[in-house]
Design a protein around this motif. Sequence first.
Motif, PDB file in Angstrom:
ATOM      1  N   ILE A  93      19.040  34.899  40.181  1.00 13.48           N
ATOM      2  CA  ILE A  93      19.236  34.751  38.731  1.00 13.48           C
ATOM      3  C   ILE A  93      20.711  34.954  38.440  1.00 13.48           C
ATOM      4  O   ILE A  93      21.302  35.946  38.849  1.00 13.48           O
ATOM      5  N   HIS A  94      21.294  34.024  37.742  1.00  9.45           N
ATOM      6  CA  HIS A  94      22.690  34.190  37.375  1.00  9.45           C
ATOM      7  C   HIS A  94      22.900  33.868  35.903  1.00  9.45           C
ATOM      8  O   HIS A  94      24.019  33.762  35.439  1.00  9.45           O
ATOM      9  N   PHE A  95      21.804  33.727  35.173  1.00  9.38           N
ATOM     10  CA  PHE A  95      21.898  33.402  33.759  1.00  9.38           C
ATOM     11  C   PHE A  95      21.913  34.690  32.938  1.00  9.38           C
ATOM     12  O   PHE A  95      20.979  35.485  33.012  1.00  9.38           O
ATOM     13  N   PRO A  96      22.932  34.931  32.127  1.00 11.50           N
ATOM     14  CA  PRO A  96      22.953  36.142  31.303  1.00 11.50           C
ATOM     15  C   PRO A  96      21.775  36.219  30.344  1.00 11.50           C
ATOM     16  O   PRO A  96      21.256  37.285  30.075  1.00 11.50           O
ATOM     17  N   CYS A  97      21.334  35.070  29.826  1.00  9.58           N
ATOM     18  CA  CYS A  97      20.229  35.083  28.871  1.00  9.58           C
ATOM     19  C   CYS A  97      18.944  35.569  29.536  1.00  9.58           C
ATOM     20  O   CYS A  97      18.133  36.268  28.915  1.00  9.58           O
ATOM     21  N   SER A  98      18.749  35.222  30.810  1.00 13.72           N
ATOM     22  CA  SER A  98      17.549  35.667  31.527  1.00 13.72           C
ATOM     23  C   SER A  98      17.543  37.180  31.653  1.00 13.72           C
ATOM     24  O   SER A  98      16.499  37.822  31.523  1.00 13.72           O
ATOM     25  N   TYR A  99      18.696  37.741  31.915  1.00 12.62           N
ATOM     26  CA  TYR A  99      18.803  39.199  32.048  1.00 12.62           C
ATOM     27  C   TYR A  99      18.424  39.880  30.736  1.00 12.62           C
ATOM     28  O   TYR A  99      17.653  40.846  30.707  1.00 12.62           O
ATOM     29  N   THR A 100      18.949  39.381  29.632  1.00 13.58           N
ATOM     30  CA  THR A 100      18.675  39.990  28.329  1.00 13.58           C
ATOM     31  C   THR A 100      17.217  39.834  27.932  1.00 13.58           C
ATOM     32  O   THR A 100      16.573  40.788  27.485  1.00 13.58           O
ATOM     33  N   SER A 117      10.832  43.864  37.086  1.00 10.58           N
ATOM     34  CA  SER A 117      11.845  44.913  37.164  1.00 10.58           C
ATOM     35  C   SER A 117      12.729  44.751  38.392  1.00 10.58           C
ATOM     36  O   SER A 117      13.915  45.085  38.364  1.00 10.58           O
ATOM     37  N   VAL A 118      12.179  44.232  39.510  1.00  7.82           N
ATOM     38  CA  VAL A 118      12.983  43.995  40.709  1.00  7.82           C
ATOM     39  C   VAL A 118      14.024  42.920  40.445  1.00  7.82           C
ATOM     40  O   VAL A 118      15.194  43.034  40.869  1.00  7.82           O
ATOM     41  N   ILE A 119      13.622  41.870  39.730  1.00  9.94           N
ATOM     42  CA  ILE A 119      14.579  40.800  39.413  1.00  9.94           C
ATOM     43  C   ILE A 119      15.688  41.332  38.515  1.00  9.94           C
ATOM     44  O   ILE A 119      16.876  41.041  38.700  1.00  9.94           O
ATOM     45  N   MET A 120      15.320  42.141  37.537  1.00  9.64           N
ATOM     46  CA  MET A 120      16.328  42.723  36.646  1.00  9.64           C
ATOM     47  C   MET A 120      17.252  43.665  37.420  1.00  9.64           C
ATOM     48  O   MET A 120      18.466  43.688  37.188  1.00  9.64           O
ATOM     49  N   LYS A 164      14.255  42.711  27.349  1.00  6.34           N
ATOM     50  CA  LYS A 164      13.553  42.766  26.070  1.00  6.34           C
ATOM     51  C   LYS A 164      12.051  42.645  26.287  1.00  6.34           C
ATOM     52  O   LYS A 164      11.253  43.339  25.658  1.00  6.34           O
ATOM     53  N   LYS A 165      11.645  41.782  27.202  1.00  8.51           N
ATOM     54  CA  LYS A 165      10.223  41.576  27.464  1.00  8.51           C
ATOM     55  C   LYS A 165       9.593  42.841  28.022  1.00  8.51           C
ATOM     56  O   LYS A 165       8.480  43.223  27.659  1.00  8.51           O
ATOM     57  N   LEU A 166      10.306  43.510  28.915  1.00 11.08           N
ATOM     58  CA  LEU A 166       9.769  44.729  29.497  1.00 11.08           C
ATOM     59  C   LEU A 166       9.633  45.831  28.445  1.00 11.08           C
ATOM     60  O   LEU A 166       8.658  46.588  28.443  1.00 11.08           O
ATOM     61  N   PHE A 167      10.586  45.922  27.529  1.00  9.39           N
ATOM     62  CA  PHE A 167      10.496  46.925  26.465  1.00  9.39           C
ATOM     63  C   PHE A 167       9.383  46.599  25.480  1.00  9.39           C
ATOM     64  O   PHE A 167       8.816  47.485  24.856  1.00  9.39           O
ATOM     65  N   ASP A 168       9.075  45.297  25.342  1.00  6.55           N
ATOM     66  CA  ASP A 168       7.957  44.931  24.491  1.00  6.55           C
ATOM     67  C   ASP A 168       6.631  45.373  25.090  1.00  6.55           C
ATOM     68  O   ASP A 168       5.661  45.645  24.366  1.00  6.55           O
ATOM     69  N   TYR A 169       6.571  45.419  26.410  1.00  8.04           N
ATOM     70  CA  TYR A 169       5.327  45.817  27.069  1.00  8.04           C
ATOM     71  C   TYR A 169       5.118  47.332  27.018  1.00  8.04           C
ATOM     72  O   TYR A 169       3.998  47.810  26.845  1.00  8.04           O
ATOM     73  N   PHE A 170       6.182  48.074  27.232  1.00  2.45           N
ATOM     74  CA  PHE A 170       6.026  49.516  27.372  1.00  2.45           C
ATOM     75  C   PHE A 170       7.076  50.241  26.536  1.00  2.45           C
ATOM     76  O   PHE A 170       8.159  49.700  26.249  1.00  2.45           O
ATOM     77  N   TYR A 171       6.746  51.473  26.212  1.00  5.58           N
ATOM     78  CA  TYR A 171       7.681  52.332  25.481  1.00  5.58           C
ATOM     79  C   TYR A 171       8.183  53.396  26.446  1.00  5.58           C
ATOM     80  O   TYR A 171       7.413  54.085  27.099  1.00  5.58           O
TER      81      TYR A 171
END
Length: 842
Positions: free
Chosen positions: A822-829, A743-746, A833-840
Amino acid sequence: MPQKKTKDENILIIDSKTMFLKRALEKLLSEKDIKKSQYQQLKRACETALTSITKDIQTSRISESSILPSTDQQSINAEKYFLPFELACTSNHPRMVDTSLDCLQKLLLHGHLLGSIADPIDPSKLLIDRIVSTICMCFRGVQTEEQVELQIIKALLTIMTSQVIEIHQRSVLQIIKTCFNIYLTSRSKINEATAQGSLSQMLNGIFSKMEQKMVFLNERRKQYQEDSTIITSNNIDQENVSTIVNEILDELVERICYDEATQKTKDTTLSTNEIIEDTQATQEEFHNGRSRNGLDSQSTSDPSSTKSTMSNSLSADELSADNSFKNAYYVFRALCKLSDRDIKDKTNTDPKTNLDLKSRIFSLRLIMQILQTSGPIFRSSEDFLYIIKTYLCVSLSRNGVSSIPELFEMALFNFVELLDKFKSYLKIQIEVLFREIFLTILETSTSSFRHKWLVIQTLAKISADAQIIVDLFINYDCSMRSANIFERLVIVLSRAAQGRQADELGCSPTEEHNLRMKGLECLVSILKCMVEWSNNLYVNPHLQSNLGPDSKPLHDNNYDQDSGRSSSGYVGNGIRRTDSSGSINSYHSNSGLSSESSKNVIDFELVRQRKELFEKGIDLFNQNSKKGLSYLYEKNLLNNEPEDIAQFFHSYQDILDKTIIGDCLGNEDNHFKQIMYAYVDQLDFTNMEFLAALRKFLSGFRLPGEAQKIDRLMEKFAARFCECNSHLEIFASADTAYVLAYSVIMLTTDLHSKNVKKKMTKEQYIKMNRGINESRDLPEEFLSKIYDEIENEEIKLKVTTLRRGANTVGATGTKESMLSIIHFPCSYTIAFKKLFDYFYFP
């Protein structure tokens, strides 16, 4: 006759005091403006003081008939009458201020006013501190009259050069500051020159007094230790005597017991306890007898009394030396800070009108004076070295890129002094100044002729010293982790001698000729140094010369750890001449090297050869990691073990491509996974805050763009952080730290990416992290602090690409830039998505 002489001397002292005081007070009362309402308090104070002085004179005349005059009145006279002069100084009346300062200066000069008593207004301070503040407050900037400025300088110089007045750090800094400001703002050239000369004299006094008192203290400590050793040996002798007496008494007791048991006398009731008691009584009498004898001669030979007296004397010396050391420390630190003072008006490059610029230049000039006259205590003190590394070197790095010639010239002068006297402690700093500033100026076509001329003149001084030339080669060109300073120096000078950039400088033909000749002179000086050292090696190989202790070429793991950047000093002293002082102007000797030293010289040649291979391997790695590592394995410069490769990444991260390091650490190959595990395990996050640990972790490489690689790195980081901080109760498990790191990276990308238009708020960030601590929430204060820190300071990566191969030695050196982790848009997306997969999140 002796009593009469002492009496006359004391009367003269009283007369001189009263003369200064009475004349000054009468002069103040004779001023016409003193009758004005704003000066009524001053008038009353002067009249009261004058009346009191008259009574003191009468009292002293009455006491003339006594055998011994009273000394109490003499010690308090000057302090007693300070108030009217203080009021006069604060009156802002030029003539009154001048009269008051003149009287105070005379009293201070003749030792009548010491200020050693407590300040009546503030008992926590001494009166001398109040006197200094009063004198310094007379300076009111450019509005101060010239005569008042001169009186201020005279009074402050009297205090600083006095042998009987003791002042402390705050007052010393106030005096230096006042004289410094007079130099900057005075409209009188005479006062400006006087302030400059006075400051120079004050600094010489401060640092010479510090050297003298510290040397004296060290001698006293040495004497104290020797005397303590003698006292201890005497105590040991006393213990030996006591032991012998005990043995004699024990033998006597045994004989008595034996005689009583064998002869069967009537007195058979003497028990063992009674015998022991008699024996102890005899021993106590013996010791008491010695003790009484000792007390009788305690004034001359008692060890404890002597030790106590010496300890008290040593404590007084320590306090005085500590005060002198602190005075020098704070003054030097203040000047170093002033030398890096911000220049508000950067468009004005005239030191005469730009006070900020004038302050910088003058500070550097005073620092140069301190460095030139520095003694052994200053040059070896860790406290002063810390100031040099923390403040002065940073100042020189900034002033060294200034376009103002006067400022740049002073930075060069100070650099030469550091290289001359402190090179053993400033290996990294000297390398940076050489590589990034001074050599770059000669290489860059956009540099002015004036700057190039100043640099090449400085290099001419350096090139004239064979010891420095050899030290540069040994400690940089023969160090696996340092730039090739000597090689680059020769290349830069050869280009200057050839005049390749003369057309671009816009200089006259005469200036171009002078620049080429100076470059050629430098090369000739270096060649003379090489010839001298070659003669030392081969003509007379039987003479001794010193070689630095850390001269082994390689570490056991086949790469150089001894020359690491964790040490701020030289790898060793290099090859030293027996009569060399290491100074810029040292004389050359004809001493040679022993056969053992010759072997070490061969080792340096081997190091140089291996360094060339190592640089080639670094270049290959920065292009292709697998080819680079294979080359280093093949040349036996690196072991193919995960721990060694991980240490290689840590040790050489300043010259390795951090993007390629990140790709290696994120590689899914099992061997690279082991390298990544070893890399993270070699980091120590003990007692570090979470965000600080994450910044440290991401400072050595650049995160790859693939989500799976990021996932592996963050997972290992979280596990290592929890392992180092097992005492923390904020995280229920390593999974919490793992998700929070994500979450800090995001958050960093969201707040600082130009592609994200709608920024995440603090409430949204806290809401996003709900329930990640095993269905519990992390403290809002903790998450709020993380958000604020990321918002204020983005997690950035300093990318350094340093190409040091044989074909790039003459390049401009280091190219640095600050990039986001991080400067890659795909990494941000993908991360979201990964964080939402972990938690609701509701």
